[in-house]
Design a protein around this motif. Structure first.
Motif, PDB file in Angstrom:
ATOM      1  N   LYS A 100       0.928  -1.232  -0.013  1.00  0.00           N
ATOM      2  CA  LYS A 100      -0.061   0.001   0.167  1.00  0.00           C
ATOM      3  C   LYS A 100       0.779   1.195  -0.060  1.00  0.00           C
ATOM      4  O   LYS A 100       0.501   2.340  -0.560  1.00  0.00           O
ATOM      5  N   ALA A 101       1.978   1.263   0.775  1.00  0.00           N
ATOM      6  CA  ALA A 101       2.801   2.204   0.889  1.00  0.00           C
ATOM      7  C   ALA A 101       3.418   2.706  -0.488  1.00  0.00           C
ATOM      8  O   ALA A 101       3.882   3.730  -0.779  1.00  0.00           O
ATOM      9  N   LEU A 102       3.973   1.499  -0.994  1.00  0.00           N
ATOM     10  CA  LEU A 102       4.352   1.461  -2.499  1.00  0.00           C
ATOM     11  C   LEU A 102       3.385   2.102  -3.366  1.00  0.00           C
ATOM     12  O   LEU A 102       3.830   3.043  -4.134  1.00  0.00           O
ATOM     13  N   LEU A 103       2.031   1.708  -3.243  1.00  0.00           N
ATOM     14  CA  LEU A 103       0.963   2.447  -4.241  1.00  0.00           C
ATOM     15  C   LEU A 103       1.004   3.823  -3.983  1.00  0.00           C
ATOM     16  O   LEU A 103       0.939   4.840  -5.033  1.00  0.00           O
ATOM     17  N   GLU A 104       1.052   4.291  -2.592  1.00  0.00           N
ATOM     18  CA  GLU A 104       0.974   5.836  -2.351  1.00  0.00           C
ATOM     19  C   GLU A 104       2.285   6.414  -2.888  1.00  0.00           C
ATOM     20  O   GLU A 104       2.055   7.611  -3.371  1.00  0.00           O
ATOM     21  N   ASP A 105       3.316   5.658  -2.583  1.00  0.00           N
ATOM     22  CA  ASP A 105       4.690   6.294  -3.149  1.00  0.00           C
ATOM     23  C   ASP A 105       4.350   6.183  -4.677  1.00  0.00           C
ATOM     24  O   ASP A 105       4.842   7.209  -5.207  1.00  0.00           O
ATOM     25  N   GLU A 106       3.781   5.444  -5.377  1.00  0.00           N
ATOM     26  CA  GLU A 106       3.817   5.419  -6.727  1.00  0.00           C
ATOM     27  C   GLU A 106       2.887   6.597  -7.362  1.00  0.00           C
ATOM     28  O   GLU A 106       3.316   7.166  -8.226  1.00  0.00           O
ATOM     29  N   GLU A 121      12.670   7.385 -13.866  1.00  0.00           N
ATOM     30  CA  GLU A 121      12.040   7.153 -12.725  1.00  0.00           C
ATOM     31  C   GLU A 121      10.640   6.301 -12.691  1.00  0.00           C
ATOM     32  O   GLU A 121      10.396   5.513 -11.744  1.00  0.00           O
ATOM     33  N   GLN A 122       9.768   6.430 -13.749  1.00  0.00           N
ATOM     34  CA  GLN A 122       8.811   5.761 -14.004  1.00  0.00           C
ATOM     35  C   GLN A 122       9.275   4.261 -13.986  1.00  0.00           C
ATOM     36  O   GLN A 122       8.344   3.258 -13.719  1.00  0.00           O
ATOM     37  N   ASP A 123      10.143   3.843 -14.699  1.00  0.00           N
ATOM     38  CA  ASP A 123      10.519   2.467 -14.899  1.00  0.00           C
ATOM     39  C   ASP A 123      10.957   1.809 -13.559  1.00  0.00           C
ATOM     40  O   ASP A 123      10.605   0.738 -13.424  1.00  0.00           O
ATOM     41  N   ASP A 124      11.683   2.572 -12.786  1.00  0.00           N
ATOM     42  CA  ASP A 124      12.017   2.347 -11.416  1.00  0.00           C
ATOM     43  C   ASP A 124      10.989   1.940 -10.685  1.00  0.00           C
ATOM     44  O   ASP A 124      10.775   0.850  -9.822  1.00  0.00           O
ATOM     45  N   LEU A 125       9.982   2.746 -10.699  1.00  0.00           N
ATOM     46  CA  LEU A 125       8.720   2.680  -9.957  1.00  0.00           C
ATOM     47  C   LEU A 125       8.008   1.322 -10.513  1.00  0.00           C
ATOM     48  O   LEU A 125       7.455   0.499  -9.673  1.00  0.00           O
TER      49      LEU A 125
END
Length: 281
Positions: free
Chosen positions: A14-20, A35-39
């Motif tokens: 969830k945190a990763l999605l929020e970070d996304e 940065e989009q590729d890393d995410l």
């Protein structure tokens, strides 16, 4: 015992999605494709972990009877452990007491051994030095009687004394008019002296020696003794004997008179008893 699987939403995902979302917003602002590729790569990794079930939690549920049974088992095991601990503690105390007693006995035995060894050393040294004391007496007599070679003899005598003192042998201090001491002196004879108290040393025949507290040789001396009181004169003695005999005679006469009076009284009593009997007849 039953198991129930429960799926929960992964907080990290969830945190990763929020970070996304935040990163996407930032990317829209910055407009960088890297940065989009890393995410996107991070999101794929989290999805793989969820699929494999590495972070799923399994909860176990127990009934009341199972809990009671487990508690009893734990109590019994704790009781056994306490008993075992108490047993080990008592054994440890016993071994500690044994060790303390053995250590005390060893120290006492070591003290006795050291004392016995010291006494044996003194005894053997004293017996060895005692054989050299006649040589000391000879040196001393030679110094007293010789005038020509006195210097040479004095050197030998001093050297011999130093050897004795090196082995801790010292002469017993004694002089004329000292009181006789049974611990260090040996009386060879006694002489009557009116001017001296009893057991006073009047002459020293041979010097004494001692090693530590043990006497190697007693000092041989002559002591004084108080003469007995004078006997009474013959005349006085005769007068005393006459007085004693006269007193004895008087006491014998008095005793004889008393016996006669007793006999007379008994005869008189017998007559008085006989006369009434004759009258009655």
């Amino acid at each position: 015992m039953t198991r129930k699987k429960e799926k929960k939403e992964n907080p990290s995902n969830k945190a990763l999605l929020e970070d996304e979302d935040e990163i996407v917003i930032d990317d829209s602002k910055e407009g960088t494709s890297k940065e989009q590729d890393d995410l996107q790569a991070k999101i794929e990794v989290q999805d793989i972990k969820l699929i494999e079930g590495e972070e799923q939690k399994v909860l176990e549920y127990y009934s009341k009877d199972n809990f009671i049974e487990e508690i009893k088992i734990l109590e019994e095991s704790n009781k056994k452990k306490d008993e075992q601990l108490l047993k080990y503690q008592t054994e440890s105390d016993d071994w500690k007491n044994k060790y303390t007693r053995l250590q005390a006995e060893f120290e006492n035995a070591q003290k006795r051994w050291n004392k016995n060894r010291q006494n044996l050393r003194i005894e053997y040294t004293a017996s060895a030095l005692k054989t050299f004391l006649p040589l000391y007496d000879s040196f001393k007599k030679a110094l007293e009687n010789s005038d020509e070679n006195q210097v040479i003899l004095k050197g030998f005598f001093d050297q011999f004394i130093n050897i004795l003192k090196y082995h801790k042998a010292i002469p017993i201090k004694v002089k004329v008019n000292d009181t006789f001491d049974y611990n260090y002196h040996e009386a060879l004879s006694s002489i009557e002296r009116d001017d001296l108290p009893n057991n006073t040393i009047i002459n020293i025949i041979q010097d004494g020696w001692k090693l530590d507290k043990e006497v190697i040789r007693y000092a041989k001396v002559i002591v004084s003794r108080v003469p007995p009181p004078p006997e009474p004169e013959p005349e006085v003695k005769a007068e005393l004997e006459e007085e004693i005999t006269q007193e004895n005679k008087e006491s014998e006469a008095i005793s004889n008179e008393n016996e006669k009076e007793k006999q007379q009284e008994t005869e008189k009593a017998d007559k008085e008893t006989v006369e009434p009997e004759e009258k009655n007849q």
